[in-house]
Design a protein around this motif. Structure first.
Motif, short mmCIF file in Angstrom:
data_model
loop_
_atom_site.label_atom_id
_atom_site.label_comp_id
_atom_site.label_asym_id
_atom_site.label_seq_id
_atom_site.Cartn_x
_atom_site.Cartn_y
_atom_site.Cartn_z
N VAL A 1 1.04 -1.23 -0.05
CA VAL A 1 -0.01 0.01 0.06
C VAL A 1 0.77 1.18 -0.14
N GLY A 2 2.13 1.41 0.23
CA GLY A 2 3.15 2.36 0.25
C GLY A 2 3.40 3.00 1.65
N VAL A 3 3.44 2.14 2.47
CA VAL A 3 3.87 2.55 3.93
C VAL A 3 5.49 2.82 4.10
N ASP A 4 5.85 3.68 4.80
CA ASP A 4 7.18 4.09 4.76
C ASP A 4 7.99 3.71 5.92
N GLY A 5 7.26 3.63 7.12
CA GLY A 5 7.99 3.24 8.17
C GLY A 5 7.00 2.90 9.37
N LEU A 6 7.65 2.38 10.58
CA LEU A 6 6.81 1.70 11.70
C LEU A 6 7.50 2.43 13.06
N ILE A 7 6.49 2.91 14.00
CA ILE A 7 6.78 3.12 15.27
C ILE A 7 6.24 2.12 16.13
N LEU A 8 6.90 1.43 16.78
CA LEU A 8 6.44 0.11 17.62
C LEU A 8 7.12 0.44 19.07
N PRO A 9 6.52 1.09 20.08
CA PRO A 9 7.10 1.83 21.31
C PRO A 9 7.47 0.45 22.25
N ASP A 10 6.75 -0.67 21.93
CA ASP A 10 7.04 -1.91 22.89
C ASP A 10 7.87 -2.70 22.32
N LEU A 11 8.67 -2.53 20.96
CA LEU A 11 9.35 -3.48 20.44
C LEU A 11 10.86 -3.19 21.12
N PRO A 12 11.52 -4.31 21.66
CA PRO A 12 12.87 -3.97 22.23
C PRO A 12 13.90 -4.01 21.15
N MET A 13 14.79 -3.25 21.13
CA MET A 13 15.82 -3.31 20.17
C MET A 13 16.50 -4.42 20.01
N GLN A 14 16.83 -5.15 20.80
CA GLN A 14 17.51 -6.37 20.72
C GLN A 14 16.61 -7.35 19.78
N GLN A 15 15.33 -7.47 20.19
CA GLN A 15 14.32 -8.29 19.47
C GLN A 15 14.33 -7.72 17.96
N PHE A 16 14.12 -6.51 17.71
CA PHE A 16 14.29 -5.82 16.57
C PHE A 16 15.60 -6.44 15.67
N LEU A 17 16.72 -6.28 16.57
CA LEU A 17 17.74 -6.75 15.62
C LEU A 17 17.82 -8.15 15.23
N ASP A 18 17.56 -9.01 16.01
CA ASP A 18 17.59 -10.47 16.00
C ASP A 18 16.47 -10.86 15.02
N GLU A 19 15.26 -10.64 15.19
CA GLU A 19 14.03 -10.82 14.50
C GLU A 19 13.55 -10.31 13.34
N TYR A 20 13.63 -8.65 13.44
CA TYR A 20 12.66 -8.18 12.57
C TYR A 20 13.42 -7.29 11.65
N LYS A 21 14.69 -7.06 11.89
CA LYS A 21 15.23 -5.79 11.20
C LYS A 21 15.45 -6.36 9.71
N GLU A 22 15.75 -7.38 9.57
CA GLU A 22 15.95 -8.07 8.04
C GLU A 22 14.69 -7.94 7.39
N ILE A 23 13.61 -8.33 7.98
CA ILE A 23 12.30 -8.37 7.52
C ILE A 23 11.82 -6.97 7.04
N PHE A 24 12.07 -6.20 8.08
CA PHE A 24 11.34 -4.50 7.83
C PHE A 24 12.31 -3.97 6.51
N GLU A 25 13.38 -4.27 6.62
CA GLU A 25 14.43 -3.70 5.73
C GLU A 25 14.15 -4.12 4.09
N SER A 26 13.88 -5.59 4.10
CA SER A 26 13.43 -6.15 2.97
C SER A 26 12.20 -5.77 2.21
N HIS A 27 11.34 -4.93 3.12
CA HIS A 27 10.05 -4.64 2.45
C HIS A 27 10.06 -2.85 2.47
N GLY A 28 11.46 -2.36 2.81
CA GLY A 28 11.57 -1.09 2.57
C GLY A 28 11.04 -0.12 3.63
N LEU A 29 10.84 -0.74 4.87
CA LEU A 29 10.23 0.07 5.86
C LEU A 29 11.30 0.48 6.87
N ARG A 30 11.30 1.74 7.41
CA ARG A 30 12.04 2.43 8.31
C ARG A 30 11.57 2.15 9.92
#
Length: 258
Positions: free
Chosen positions: A117-146
């Motif tokens: 749909v053309g979303v550019d980024g996400l703000i998820l206040p309860d997403l811990p940084m380490q969980q982002f790095l370990d589980e989600y960073k690659e997924i987010f970036e592969s879909h062009g999401l900041r």
């Protein structure tokens, strides 16, 4: 280039981001509100994904979440409303919400829908940084999401620099340790915090949120950052003017900017 990065590449000051809750005040209001926000000259649209337990939010946004859910708003409904948004919306769009509904929807499917749909980024206040790095960073970036992280007056310099290292959009500076909600003015204590972070010379731009409500607080916050975010005060406008919504939005935001 991602629209968020392009915005800050071309506009380096007084960026105005507007937050509202999807499906509030009425279920089908989402796209019309977005179009009015862009017409009024705002730079970023933040769409809140309604959630039953928005822990970081004050009474105004909590109530808008409850009403939106009662209206029937859901993740599937939201993506349906946004499917053609890029035919009329040209500024960056960020989804803000909590991790649990995204996990229930399916993280991969959620990110794929955001890209579709053309979303550019996400703000998820309860997403811990380490969980982002370990589980989600690659997924987010592969879909062009900041992924946009939040910092507060209590965030250590070490942590802020770590967030800056792993960010590639902007940093959301929470102006105080309290919940969201329009406050009266900006305190000397907050200014000291703004100055401290500004002096760190971070690589990512910074937007200040929580307690920004009018021209005075927007301009004041913008002296110490690249701009600011308005949420609760904007939602109050939506709740007070259901009949002449577009006119009220444009009048309010033009007053804030000018």
């Amino acid at each position: 280039m991602n629209r968020i990065n392009n915005l800050f590449h071309t506009k380096n000051e007084r960026v105005l981001s507007i937050y509202f809750t999807a499906g509030y005040p009425k279920l089908e209001d989402t796209l019309g509100i977005m179009e009015a926000i862009e017409e009024a000259g705002a730079d970023i649209i933040e769409i809140g994904i309604p959630y039953s337990d928005p822990i970081a939010d004050g009474p105004t946004i909590q109530e808008s979440n409850l009403i939106a859910l009662e209206n029937g708003m859901s993740m599937k409904m939201l993506f349906g409303q946004l499917k053609d948004m890029r035919s009329t919306i040209h500024i960056p769009v960020v989804l803000m919400g909590y991790l649990n509904p995204i996990i229930q929807f399916g993280v991969e499917e959620f990110c794929a829908k955001c890209k579709e749909v053309g979303v550019d980024g996400l703000i998820l206040p309860d997403l811990p940084m380490q969980q982002f790095l370990d589980e989600y960073k690659e997924i987010f970036e592969s879909h062009g999401l900041r992924n946009i992280f939040l910092i507060s007056p209590q965030t250590s310099e070490k942590r802020i620099r770590e967030i800056d290292l792993y960010s590639n959009g902007f940093i959301y500076m929470v102006s105080s340790h309290s919940i969201t909600g329009a406050k009266s003015g900006i305190t000397e204590e907050q200014i000291s915090y703004f100055e401290r972070v500004k002096a760190m010379d971070l690589k990512n731009p910074r937007l200040i949120g929580f307690g920004i409500s009018d021209q005075e607080t927007f301009q004041k916050a913008s002296q110490y950052s690249h701009g600011a975010i308005i949420g609760s005060a904007f939602i109050k406008i939506l709740g007070q003017t259901p009949e002449n919504q577009k006119e009220a939005i444009v009048a309010y935001l033009k007053k804030v900017k000018n």
